[in-house]
Write an enzyme that holds these catalytic residues in place. Structure first.
Site, PDB file in Angstrom:
ATOM      1  N   CYS A 220       0.942  -1.143   0.028  1.00 44.89           N
ATOM      2  CA  CYS A 220      -0.046  -0.039  -0.132  1.00 44.89           C
ATOM      3  C   CYS A 220       0.795   1.317  -0.065  1.00 44.89           C
ATOM      4  O   CYS A 220       1.775   1.493   0.713  1.00 44.89           O
ATOM      5  CB  CYS A 220      -1.026  -0.047   1.245  1.00 44.89           C
ATOM      6  SG  CYS A 220      -1.905   1.483   1.382  1.00 44.89           S
ATOM      7  N   SER A 326       0.432  -9.134 -10.436  1.00 48.53           N
ATOM      8  CA  SER A 326      -0.700  -8.067 -10.214  1.00 48.53           C
ATOM      9  C   SER A 326      -0.315  -7.018 -10.857  1.00 48.53           C
ATOM     10  O   SER A 326       1.221  -6.482 -11.190  1.00 48.53           O
ATOM     11  CB  SER A 326      -0.974  -7.616  -8.795  1.00 48.53           C
ATOM     12  OG  SER A 326      -1.808  -6.520  -8.610  1.00 48.53           O
ATOM     13  N   GLY A 327      -1.166  -6.146 -11.640  1.00 46.43           N
ATOM     14  CA  GLY A 327      -0.965  -5.344 -12.271  1.00 46.43           C
ATOM     15  C   GLY A 327      -1.272  -4.957 -13.631  1.00 46.43           C
ATOM     16  O   GLY A 327      -0.736  -5.836 -14.678  1.00 46.43           O
ATOM     17  N   ASP A 328      -2.326  -4.148 -14.152  1.00 43.40           N
ATOM     18  CA  ASP A 328      -2.798  -4.249 -15.694  1.00 43.40           C
ATOM     19  C   ASP A 328      -3.223  -5.728 -15.781  1.00 43.40           C
ATOM     20  O   ASP A 328      -3.277  -5.896 -17.148  1.00 43.40           O
ATOM     21  CB  ASP A 328      -1.648  -3.495 -16.464  1.00 43.40           C
ATOM     22  CG  ASP A 328      -1.297  -2.163 -16.294  1.00 43.40           C
ATOM     23  OD1 ASP A 328      -2.396  -1.466 -15.781  1.00 43.40           O
ATOM     24  OD2 ASP A 328      -0.336  -1.776 -16.337  1.00 43.40           O
ATOM     25  N   ALA A 350      -7.642  -7.253 -10.125  1.00 44.37           N
ATOM     26  CA  ALA A 350      -8.068  -5.962  -9.309  1.00 44.37           C
ATOM     27  C   ALA A 350      -8.954  -5.165  -9.866  1.00 44.37           C
ATOM     28  O   ALA A 350     -10.249  -5.362 -10.099  1.00 44.37           O
ATOM     29  CB  ALA A 350      -6.652  -5.296  -8.963  1.00 44.37           C
TER      30      ALA A 350
HETATM   31  C1  LIG Z   1      -9.476   0.917  -5.346  1.00 45.12           C
HETATM   32  C2  LIG Z   1      -8.225   0.150  -5.040  1.00 45.12           C
HETATM   33  C3  LIG Z   1      -8.156  -0.605  -3.829  1.00 45.12           C
HETATM   34  C4  LIG Z   1      -7.193  -1.434  -3.536  1.00 45.12           C
HETATM   35  N1  LIG Z   1      -7.064  -2.094  -2.306  1.00 45.12           N
HETATM   36  C5  LIG Z   1      -6.117  -3.000  -2.051  1.00 45.12           C
HETATM   37  C6  LIG Z   1      -6.064  -3.579  -0.704  1.00 45.12           C
HETATM   38  O1  LIG Z   1      -6.496  -3.215   0.044  1.00 45.12           O
HETATM   39  N2  LIG Z   1      -4.902  -4.681  -0.594  1.00 45.12           N
HETATM   40  C7  LIG Z   1      -4.067  -4.712  -1.846  1.00 45.12           C
HETATM   41  O2  LIG Z   1      -3.023  -5.884  -1.543  1.00 45.12           O
HETATM   42  N3  LIG Z   1      -4.219  -4.137  -2.771  1.00 45.12           N
HETATM   43  C8  LIG Z   1      -5.021  -3.455  -3.027  1.00 45.12           C
HETATM   44  N4  LIG Z   1      -5.101  -2.579  -4.064  1.00 45.12           N
HETATM   45  C9  LIG Z   1      -4.115  -2.978  -5.221  1.00 45.12           C
HETATM   46  C10 LIG Z   1      -4.610  -4.071  -6.303  1.00 45.12           C
HETATM   47  O3  LIG Z   1      -4.744  -5.267  -5.459  1.00 45.12           O
HETATM   48  C11 LIG Z   1      -3.679  -4.334  -7.471  1.00 45.12           C
HETATM   49  O4  LIG Z   1      -2.499  -4.746  -6.827  1.00 45.12           O
HETATM   50  C12 LIG Z   1      -3.484  -2.984  -8.219  1.00 45.12           C
HETATM   51  O5  LIG Z   1      -4.854  -2.221  -8.396  1.00 45.12           O
HETATM   52  C13 LIG Z   1      -2.841  -3.439  -9.479  1.00 45.12           C
HETATM   53  O6  LIG Z   1      -3.688  -4.284 -10.140  1.00 45.12           O
HETATM   54  P1  LIG Z   1      -4.384  -3.627 -11.473  1.00 45.12           P
HETATM   55  O7  LIG Z   1      -3.572  -2.844 -12.137  1.00 45.12           O
HETATM   56  O8  LIG Z   1      -4.846  -4.751 -12.452  1.00 45.12           O
HETATM   57  O9  LIG Z   1      -5.508  -3.028 -11.073  1.00 45.12           O
HETATM   58  C14 LIG Z   1      -6.033  -1.723  -4.406  1.00 45.12           C
HETATM   59  C15 LIG Z   1      -6.251  -1.061  -5.608  1.00 45.12           C
HETATM   60  C16 LIG Z   1      -7.289  -0.277  -5.879  1.00 45.12           C
HETATM   61  C17 LIG Z   1      -7.516   0.333  -7.415  1.00 45.12           C
END
Ligand SMILES: Cc1cc2nc3c(=O)[nH]c(=O)nc-3n(C[C@H](O)[C@H](O)[C@H](O)COP(=O)(O)O)c2cc1C
Length: 452
Positions: A220, A326-328, A350
């Site tokens: 975070c 994780s990511g995109d 995510a």
């Molecule tokens: C609104 C939001 C809340 C998130 N909350 C958490 C969380 O509580 N714990 C966590 O490990 N990652 C959290 N993330 C990160 C996501 O799990 C993920 O790692 C990140 O969005 C990258 O993936 P993406 O680009 O596919 O969205 C959060 C992301 C977003 C956008």
């Protein structure tokens, strides 16, 4: 809510394609086929299934603060999601018996129609600054608080309950300790056990339907509190983070896997990357089950694309252990492209699943040799109805449950609207929702046609 940067607008970042040369040329269907050939039905790495047998497909719903509550998780599961993670819960909030704990408390949800048996396997994610607090909070989660609040606090604060707990309604990060106020969480009526809570003497207090694993958030990007690191800021202090991992691993019964969520580095300096590697190796070295690596740096927050090459290198560094990525991951193809490109055991979904539970059905389709389909209007309506009902049920203890649910469901409606041919107008309609009648009104106006 544990990680507030997430809910303050950064999630509005438009979808980007990860930096990964050639990944977009991979055929998702072929990657899925390859996984099934290699691992059998479901395509899941058997090392992961050995730890959590129901985690039977190579993707999961990520922790998403402000989104991934019981209602969203159940909708995801009804569409084939094999595992969900809670949002990051602050150790202090957990120890204070705050709303965070109630939300993640399976027993509580069980009594309110949704949740219960449907909401498994569930990984509880924690975040914090002190090893003992983290260890006690993790134990409280997996034991579902059975020893009573006081016992866990005693374990966390050996020198007595700290002032912040006695005096403050709001914790240093701004988190509210439960809407009923502090008094309802004071130790009255506690059944503190006469045992050393962090060293259970062989007798397991983990109920049958508890968290399947505990995930430690070292990702975070919210700033430090009171000069103390937490979340991704631990990547600047790997030795401190290792103390936390060790304390949590030691406190939990061995059959409960401990996993870690990490950004790929704090920033792009070689020094910070060294820190990352030190922590990554230490996590596996002490018996953590897997690490999920988010391909952005902490400094990057959500700005710019994720990088999949560092994830690929980490998979090659630990061929003996599962690594998740994780990511995109914005659509079903990206789930399998990430796996095909990096070699991870699975992808964390995510932002790509907010208002889009069909991503999980589509992933199952690919694994089972079917062509993935977009949701029909009738299917969208069905999910929108179910999601509101589940959210309302899990908000039953709010003063105005319907109003609260109406407001919190708007953000989901906006994302669901992206599937609708008149998305812009539907989005505007969801923004005005205050009640279940309003929600149903939007559904009657925009989702009445049956195109199935
Ligand atoms: C609104 C939001 C809340 C998130 N909350 C958490 C969380 O509580 N714990 C966590 O490990 N990652 C959290 N993330 C990160 C996501 O799990 C993920 O790692 C990140 O969005 C990258 O993936 P993406 O680009 O596919 O969205 C959060 C992301 C977003 C956008």
């Amino acid at each position: 809510m544990g990680c507030q940067v997430y809910s303050t607008g950064n999630n509005a970042t438009p979808p980007s394609v990860a930096i990964a040369d050639g990944a977009q040329d991979l055929d998702a269907r072929k990657v899925a086929e390859g996984l099934v050939e290699r691992f059998g039905a479901g395509g899941m790495d058997p090392r992961v299934r050995a730890l959590i047998p129901d985690f039977d497909a190579p993707f999961y719903q990520a922790g998403l603060a402000g989104y991934s509550d019981a209602a969203m998780r159940i909708i995801a599961r009804r569409h084939g999601c094999p595992l969900c993670v809670t949002e990051a819960l602050l150790d202090r909030t957990l120890l204070a018996g705050g709303r965070g704990f109630a939300k993640a408390d399976l027993g509580d949800i069980d009594g309110n129609i949704p949740g219960g048996d449907e909401d498994h396997p569930l990984v509880g994610q924690i975040m914090g600054s002190e090893p003992q607090e983290m260890a006690a909070a993790a134990l409280k989660m997996v034991e579902q608080g059975q020893r009573g609040d006081k016992a866990y606090r005693k374990a966390a604060y050996k020198d007595g309950t700290p002032d912040w707990f006695r005096e403050k309604l709001r914790l240093p990060g701004g988190e509210q300790i439960g809407k009923k106020g502090l008094t309802s969480h004071l130790p009255q009526g506690d059944k503190a056990l006469d045992v050393e809570p962090l060293a259970p003497s062989g007798q397991s207090l983990v109920p049958h339907r508890s968290f399947a694993a505990i995930d430690i958030n070292l990702a975070c990007p919210v700033k430090k509190i009171s000069k103390k690191a937490r979340g991704g800021h631990w990547l600047t202090d790997p030795e401190g983070a290792i103390e936390i991992l060790e304390a949590v691993r030691e406190a939990l019964p061995p059959e409960i896997p401990v996993t870690v969520k990490m950004r790929r580095s704090f920033d792009d300096t070689p020094e910070m990357y060294e820190n990352f590697l030190r922590l990554f190796d230490a996590a596996y070295g002490m018996g953590c089950a897997w690490v999920t690596v988010h391909g952005r740096t902490v400094e990057q927050k959500y700005v710019g694309p994720s990088r999949w090459d560092p994830i690929k290198e980490l998979v090659q560094r630990r061929p003996d252990q599962p690594v998740f990525g994780s990511g995109d991951v914005w659509d079903v193809d990206q789930i399998f492209r990430m796996i095909g490109y990096t070699g991870v055991a699975g992808a964390s979904v995510a932002r790509g699943c907010i208002g889009n539970p069909w991503i999980f059905r589509q992933a199952r389709d690919l694994l089972e040799g079917r062509l993935p389909k977009a949701p029909t209007i009738a299917e969208q309506r069905e999910v929108l109805e179910q999601h509101f009902e589940l959210a309302l049920a899990s908000n039953a203890d709010y003063r105005q449950p319907e109003k609260h649910t109406g407001r919190t469901m708007r953000k989901f409606g906006i994302r669901f609207a992206e599937h609708h041919p008149q998305g812009d107008e539907v989005r505007k309609a969801f923004i005005g929702v205050e009640s279940m009648d309003d929600w149903r009104g939007v559904l009657d106006n925009w989702y009445a046609g049956n195109d199935a």
